[in-house]
Design a protein around this motif. Structure first.
Motif, short mmCIF file in Angstrom:
data_model
loop_
_atom_site.label_atom_id
_atom_site.label_comp_id
_atom_site.label_asym_id
_atom_site.label_seq_id
_atom_site.Cartn_x
_atom_site.Cartn_y
_atom_site.Cartn_z
N LYS A 181 74.29 127.63 -23.58
CA LYS A 181 73.28 127.84 -22.54
C LYS A 181 73.34 126.69 -21.53
O LYS A 181 73.59 125.55 -21.90
N ILE A 182 73.09 127.03 -20.28
CA ILE A 182 72.94 126.03 -19.22
C ILE A 182 71.66 126.39 -18.47
O ILE A 182 71.46 127.55 -18.10
N SER A 183 70.81 125.39 -18.26
CA SER A 183 69.57 125.65 -17.53
C SER A 183 69.26 124.51 -16.56
O SER A 183 69.56 123.36 -16.82
N GLU A 184 68.66 124.90 -15.44
CA GLU A 184 68.08 123.94 -14.51
C GLU A 184 66.63 123.82 -14.96
O GLU A 184 65.88 124.79 -14.94
N THR A 185 66.26 122.62 -15.39
CA THR A 185 64.94 122.41 -15.98
C THR A 185 64.18 121.37 -15.18
O THR A 185 64.67 120.27 -14.93
N TRP A 186 62.97 121.73 -14.76
CA TRP A 186 62.08 120.81 -14.06
C TRP A 186 61.02 120.32 -15.03
O TRP A 186 60.35 121.12 -15.68
N VAL A 187 60.93 119.00 -15.15
CA VAL A 187 59.99 118.37 -16.07
C VAL A 187 58.87 117.72 -15.27
O VAL A 187 59.12 116.97 -14.31
N SER A 188 57.63 118.01 -15.66
CA SER A 188 56.45 117.41 -15.04
C SER A 188 56.12 116.13 -15.80
O SER A 188 56.05 116.13 -17.03
N VAL A 189 55.91 115.04 -15.04
CA VAL A 189 55.57 113.75 -15.65
C VAL A 189 54.34 113.19 -14.94
O VAL A 189 54.33 113.04 -13.73
N LYS A 190 53.30 112.92 -15.74
CA LYS A 190 52.11 112.24 -15.22
C LYS A 190 51.68 111.24 -16.29
O LYS A 190 51.18 111.64 -17.34
N GLY A 191 51.93 109.98 -16.00
CA GLY A 191 51.63 108.95 -17.00
C GLY A 191 52.45 109.20 -18.25
O GLY A 191 53.68 109.31 -18.19
N THR A 251 50.08 106.85 -11.07
CA THR A 251 49.58 107.96 -11.89
C THR A 251 49.85 109.31 -11.23
O THR A 251 49.31 110.31 -11.64
N SER A 252 50.66 109.33 -10.19
CA SER A 252 51.01 110.59 -9.53
C SER A 252 51.79 111.48 -10.48
O SER A 252 52.46 111.02 -11.39
N THR A 253 51.70 112.78 -10.24
CA THR A 253 52.51 113.73 -10.99
C THR A 253 53.84 113.88 -10.28
O THR A 253 53.89 114.07 -9.07
N THR A 254 54.91 113.78 -11.04
CA THR A 254 56.24 114.00 -10.47
C THR A 254 56.89 115.16 -11.19
O THR A 254 56.60 115.45 -12.34
N LEU A 255 57.76 115.84 -10.45
CA LEU A 255 58.64 116.85 -11.04
C LEU A 255 60.04 116.25 -11.00
O LEU A 255 60.46 115.72 -9.97
N ARG A 256 60.78 116.34 -12.10
CA ARG A 256 62.11 115.77 -12.19
C ARG A 256 63.09 116.84 -12.65
O ARG A 256 62.84 117.54 -13.62
N ALA A 257 64.19 116.95 -11.94
CA ALA A 257 65.19 117.99 -12.22
C ALA A 257 66.24 117.49 -13.20
O ALA A 257 66.75 116.37 -13.07
N GLU A 315 52.04 111.98 -20.04
CA GLU A 315 52.08 113.43 -20.23
C GLU A 315 53.38 113.99 -19.66
O GLU A 315 53.64 113.87 -18.46
N ILE A 316 54.17 114.59 -20.53
CA ILE A 316 55.46 115.15 -20.12
C ILE A 316 55.52 116.60 -20.60
O ILE A 316 55.21 116.88 -21.76
N ALA A 317 55.91 117.50 -19.70
CA ALA A 317 55.99 118.91 -20.07
C ALA A 317 57.05 119.60 -19.22
O ALA A 317 57.31 119.20 -18.09
N ILE A 318 57.65 120.63 -19.79
CA ILE A 318 58.58 121.44 -19.01
C ILE A 318 57.76 122.29 -18.06
O ILE A 318 56.89 123.06 -18.48
N ALA A 319 58.01 122.14 -16.77
CA ALA A 319 57.28 122.89 -15.75
C ALA A 319 57.97 124.20 -15.43
O ALA A 319 57.31 125.20 -15.14
N GLU A 320 59.30 124.19 -15.47
CA GLU A 320 60.06 125.39 -15.10
C GLU A 320 61.46 125.29 -15.70
O GLU A 320 62.07 124.22 -15.71
N GLU A 321 61.95 126.41 -16.19
CA GLU A 321 63.32 126.46 -16.69
C GLU A 321 64.01 127.69 -16.09
O GLU A 321 63.52 128.81 -16.24
N ASN A 322 65.12 127.46 -15.39
CA ASN A 322 65.90 128.55 -14.83
C ASN A 322 67.22 128.59 -15.60
O ASN A 322 68.04 127.68 -15.47
#
Length: 186
Positions: free
Chosen positions: A161-171, A142-148, A173-180
């Motif tokens: 468009k091109i973006s480096e996107t970090w996705v937060s995953v916990k169980g 159940t840890s939260t991970t960030l995935r690039a 629950e999935i959400a975009i954490a950061e988009e560069n």
């Protein structure tokens, strides 16, 4: 594969691309980028593990791209590769991950390492490498991970468009954490 030298390798790459239907673009996906994109340590294919840098791009890929541009009408909007990690050796900062050529071909290095980070105490995401047993355990917990992810948007054959996107995953629950955003025409 019958490749004996760089010239033969460039020829094979060109032959593979020649079969592209006329109404399509050629997008290259390679292990390493082409030579000629810079020789500074922080350049997209720059050697960061030796003093003074140097160009670590592949000459056969550079030759194949040049030959295709010279001898065909195929648009080459994008060349995607990795190998040269975003984080430079010896803590020397970050690598330049995108280059737009004089002819508008975009060169994209997608080598973000680590690609998965497991959240530790107080919001800290320590460095974790993909083959590590602890990563596998964290991904199944159940840890939260960030995935690039490196996302590329193409519309009607044109790079948008091109973006480096970090996705937060916990169980579940999935959400975009950061988009560069690395590149955008909008």
């Amino acid at each position: 594969y019958g490749v004996l030298d760089m010239k033969g390798s460039a020829k094979k790459i060109v032959e593979a691309a020649i079969g592209t239907p006329a109404e399509h673009s050629v997008i290259f996906l390679a292990h390493n980028g082409p030579e000629g994109l810079g020789s500074e340590i922080s350049d997209i294919c720059g050697r960061d593990w030796v003093h003074g840098g140097g160009d670590h791009g592949d000459p056969d890929l550079a030759q194949a791209i040049a030959n295709l541009k010279r001898s065909t009408q195929f648009p080459i909007p994008l060349v995607v590769f990795g190998h040269m990690h975003k984080e430079l050796a010896y803590g020397n900062g970050l690598r330049r991950m995108i280059v737009v050529g004089n002819d508008d071909t975009v060169y994209l290095n997608g080598a973000i390492v680590p690609r998965v980070k497991v959240r530790g105490g107080r919001g800290h995401y320590p460095r974790i490498f993909g083959g590590d047993y602890n990563v596998q355990m964290a991904l199944n917990s159940t840890s939260t991970t960030l995935r690039a992810f490196t996302l590329v948007e193409i519309l009607d054959g044109k790079l948008q468009k091109i973006s480096e996107t970090w996705v937060s995953v916990k169980g579940n629950e999935i959400a975009i954490a950061e988009e560069n955003v690395l590149f955008s025409t909008v």
